[in-house]
Scaffold this motif. Structure first.
Motif, PDB file in Angstrom:
ATOM      1  N   PHE A 182       0.809  -1.347   0.199  1.00 54.61           N
ATOM      2  CA  PHE A 182       0.120  -0.162   0.158  1.00 54.61           C
ATOM      3  C   PHE A 182       1.172   1.134   0.031  1.00 54.61           C
ATOM      4  O   PHE A 182       2.125   1.734   0.460  1.00 54.61           O
ATOM      5  N   HIS A 183       0.317   2.291  -0.342  1.00 52.03           N
ATOM      6  CA  HIS A 183       0.977   3.819   0.307  1.00 52.03           C
ATOM      7  C   HIS A 183       0.485   3.733   1.348  1.00 52.03           C
ATOM      8  O   HIS A 183      -0.958   3.601   1.909  1.00 52.03           O
ATOM      9  N   THR A 184       1.603   4.664   2.090  1.00 49.25           N
ATOM     10  CA  THR A 184       1.338   4.184   3.571  1.00 49.25           C
ATOM     11  C   THR A 184      -0.410   5.202   4.412  1.00 49.25           C
ATOM     12  O   THR A 184      -0.694   4.741   5.011  1.00 49.25           O
ATOM     13  N   GLU A 185       0.332   6.550   4.020  1.00 48.10           N
ATOM     14  CA  GLU A 185      -0.735   7.888   3.870  1.00 48.10           C
ATOM     15  C   GLU A 185      -1.932   7.136   3.807  1.00 48.10           C
ATOM     16  O   GLU A 185      -2.803   6.992   4.625  1.00 48.10           O
ATOM     17  N   ALA A 186      -2.074   6.845   2.653  1.00 52.12           N
ATOM     18  CA  ALA A 186      -3.496   6.146   2.014  1.00 52.12           C
ATOM     19  C   ALA A 186      -3.830   4.599   3.328  1.00 52.12           C
ATOM     20  O   ALA A 186      -5.205   5.215   4.089  1.00 52.12           O
ATOM     21  N   LEU A 187      -3.241   4.064   3.465  1.00 45.17           N
ATOM     22  CA  LEU A 187      -3.595   3.364   5.017  1.00 45.17           C
ATOM     23  C   LEU A 187      -3.914   3.089   5.735  1.00 45.17           C
ATOM     24  O   LEU A 187      -4.667   2.816   6.823  1.00 45.17           O
ATOM     25  N   LYS A 188      -2.832   4.447   6.551  1.00 40.27           N
ATOM     26  CA  LYS A 188      -3.038   5.281   7.731  1.00 40.27           C
ATOM     27  C   LYS A 188      -4.328   5.248   7.868  1.00 40.27           C
ATOM     28  O   LYS A 188      -5.127   5.928   8.884  1.00 40.27           O
ATOM     29  N   LYS A 189      -5.122   6.160   7.153  1.00 40.68           N
ATOM     30  CA  LYS A 189      -6.447   7.462   7.381  1.00 40.68           C
ATOM     31  C   LYS A 189      -7.308   5.718   6.818  1.00 40.68           C
ATOM     32  O   LYS A 189      -8.627   6.365   7.792  1.00 40.68           O
ATOM     33  N   THR A 190      -7.134   4.729   6.620  1.00 40.20           N
ATOM     34  CA  THR A 190      -8.418   3.986   6.065  1.00 40.20           C
ATOM     35  C   THR A 190      -8.364   2.335   6.934  1.00 40.20           C
ATOM     36  O   THR A 190      -9.123   1.861   6.938  1.00 40.20           O
TER      37      THR A 190
END
Length: 298
Positions: A182-190
């Motif tokens: 994953f793109h890390t930042e997007a995963l952290k948001k979801t």
């Protein structure tokens, strides 16, 4: 922890399989990663094995939790530690093809509309393979199981969220994509939530940020431990779960989809939700057959 790619390996009592998992990571053709292992207070020899690898390879960071945090929180710990462009979880009883990282990184680097990338996942071991010399009932059971427990996934396609959701639902087991890169930042948001089913909801939420790419080749091999050792029939007999709880297990998730995806998307994909409603009875039937087979062997 800083790196372009961070691999999170959550583990609890995984001494029978974690060596194979770690070796598959160290054998990757893409070498510039950091592997972070979070040991959820294991009581077997997991700690000894992990510390041995940590001494051998500077890319490996081993953390032992003081107490068992629960499986989901252990996943969250690893994600929230990551300060990398890309992040991926790997289960302690799974292992990768040696090209897993290289192929998925290439896709994420090249395609701006892709938020996650993975390959097909397949079970290994006696749980999945149909042997010629097996009894008819065993062969039939495995063939049914291969059909209903297939981990086959498809890439999502679409510039609109509705279209991505629709193509996601073509994969009945799309939640397995939680083990994508994953793109890390997007995963952290979801993924920083505790709603059930956590993996499926996380995937549906991350589709807001882009598509999931799936290579049509097996890049992840799933150990049979967890999925083959848990039997709903035994759980019901031992009064650890109630019969009706399995039948209505998908109801809270369907309510979440109705509320968060909207009625329009829900009814556009009604076939998926009907199949989901039938999954409980199918699980009960398959596990009952499995339970009877195991009793006949004894």
């Amino acid at each position: 922890v800083e790196s372009k790619v961070i691999i999170g390996l959550p583990v609890y009592n995984g001494d029978q399989t974690i060596r194979r998992s770690i070796e598959s990571i160290l054998s990757q053709t893409f070498k510039k990663f950091i592997l972070v292992i979070s040991d959820n207070a294991s009581t077997d020899s997991t700690q000894i094995i992990c510390e041995e690898y940590e001494q051998k390879d500077k890319r490996i960071k081993y953390i032992r939790q003081k107490k068992n945090l629960g499986s989901l929180k252990n996943f969250h710990v690893l994600l929230n530690m990551a300060n990398s462009k890309y992040f991926v979880w790997i289960a302690h009883d799974d292992f990768w093809d040696n090209s897993f990282l290289e192929k998925n990184i290439r896709i994420l680097d090249l395609k701006e509309d892709v938020i996650a990338s993975t390959g097909q996942t397949n079970f290994i071991g006696d749980f999945w393979i149909v042997n010629k010399n097996e009894k008819f009932i065993n062969k039939t059971y495995k063939k049914i199981r291969r059909h209903f427990l297939s981990l086959k996934c498809y890439s999502t396609k679409g510039t609109k969220y509705n279209d991505r959701i629709k193509s996601c639902f073509k994969s009945s087991r799309y939640a397995v994509c939680i083990y994508s890169l994953f793109h890390t930042e997007a995963l952290k948001k979801t993924a920083n939530h505790t709603m059930h089913p956590w993996d499926a909801i996380s995937i549906l939420k991350i589709l807001k940020y882009g598509n999931i790419h799936v290579f049509d080749e097996t890049l992840t091999f799933r150990g049979q431990g967890g999925v083959s050792s848990t039997n709903s029939t035994e759980l019901i007999i031992n009064k650890k779960i109630k019969f009706y709880e399995i039948l209505i297990d998908s109801v809270p998730f369907q309510k979440w989809c109705m509320q968060n995806l909207g009625k329009r998307i829900f009814f556009q994909n009604i076939t998926y939700f009907i199949k989901l409603s039938l999954s409980g009875p199918w699980i009960l039937l398959l596990d009952a057959i499995k339970f009877l087979i195991s009793k006949n062997r004894k």
